[in-house]
Scaffold this motif. Sequence first.
Motif, PDB file in Angstrom:
ATOM      1  N   SER A  86      71.523  55.640  34.535  1.00 26.30           N
ATOM      2  CA  SER A  86      72.532  56.815  33.595  1.00 26.30           C
ATOM      3  C   SER A  86      72.453  58.270  35.113  1.00 26.30           C
ATOM      4  O   SER A  86      73.259  58.974  34.474  1.00 26.30           O
ATOM      5  N   TYR A 144      71.834  48.200  30.822  1.00 25.04           N
ATOM      6  CA  TYR A 144      71.583  48.812  29.299  1.00 25.04           C
ATOM      7  C   TYR A 144      70.674  47.819  29.259  1.00 25.04           C
ATOM      8  O   TYR A 144      69.938  46.867  29.267  1.00 25.04           O
ATOM      9  N   SER A 163      76.469  50.712  34.423  1.00 28.14           N
ATOM     10  CA  SER A 163      75.888  50.622  33.782  1.00 28.14           C
ATOM     11  C   SER A 163      75.134  49.748  33.147  1.00 28.14           C
ATOM     12  O   SER A 163      74.836  48.567  33.747  1.00 28.14           O
ATOM     13  N   ASN A 216      70.165  53.284  29.079  1.00 27.16           N
ATOM     14  CA  ASN A 216      70.501  53.429  30.378  1.00 27.16           C
ATOM     15  C   ASN A 216      70.325  53.307  31.165  1.00 27.16           C
ATOM     16  O   ASN A 216      69.125  54.990  32.162  1.00 27.16           O
ATOM     17  N   SER A 247      80.473  55.581  24.244  1.00 30.20           N
ATOM     18  CA  SER A 247      80.466  53.947  24.455  1.00 30.20           C
ATOM     19  C   SER A 247      81.532  53.260  23.129  1.00 30.20           C
ATOM     20  O   SER A 247      80.486  53.624  21.560  1.00 30.20           O
TER      21      SER A 247
END
Length: 238
Positions: A154, A121, A119, A151, A228
Motif C-alpha cells: 500500500s 492482498y 497490490s 494490502n 476497489s
Amino acid sequence: MKKTVVLILLVLSTQGYSQFAKSMFSKDPIINLENWQKQRLYFGYYLGFNSFDFKFDYKQVAEDIQVKKTTGFNVGVVADLRLQEYVNLRFEPGLYYTKRDLHYPEFTSENDYLREVNSTYIHFPLLLKFSALRTGNIRPYLTGGLSTTLNLSSNSKSKDDNFEGTFRTKSWSSAYEIGFGIDIFSEYFIFSPSIRGMFGITDELIRDNKTLENPNSPWTDNISSMKSRAILINFTFH
C-alpha cells in the motif's frame, strides 16, 4: 503391434469416458461422496484468477482517470462450517496479487500521467453459501458476505507522495461480495468452480501532502473516494 496398442488405448479411453459420463450426467448416476457435505466442518484449498478495478467518485466534474486492468492470481484455503442442510458458513483467507495502471488524461509527461498500483492482498472473506438440492453429482450454490483486506503493497507509511512518483493507498479496506458456483462430486474429491464480484465499501486513497510549494495535488485533490472492485474466479478442491 502399434495398431494393437492404439486399439487398447482407444478401448480404455472409451471405457473411462463412459464411466465418467455415467457417474456425472446419466439418468441413474453413481453417487460420489454421498455423505461428504453432511460433515459439520471440512476444509479445502483454491487457486484462481482476478481482475481488479477502481471505482472513482469525484468532487467536481472532470475527465475520468483511466484504469488499465491486468489479470492477477489467487491462492488460499477454505474452512466450511455446516449450519444446516442448505446453508454453510465459509472462511476463505487467501493471497491475491494484482496490478492496475492509472492514467491521468490532463498530463502529457509519462512521469506524471502514469501511476502503477501493484497490490499484494491478504484477503479475509466470511461468506454464507446457499446450496440448491443436489442432483446426481452436481450441486449449484449462491454465496455472499463481507470481506476485509490487508494490502502489503500500500505504501501507506511512505512519506513520499505523487509529487515524488509514489501513489499511496490505505493498508486495510472492506468490501461485500456476491457470486455463484457449482459443486461437482468426483469419486475422490469435490471440485467447485465459482465466480464472485467484490465491491469495495471503504475509501482506499491516501491524499497527497500539502506544502507551501505544492498546496494542491492534481492526482488526489479532486477524488472524493477510490474503492476497489473485482471479479474473482476460483477453482476450489475439497
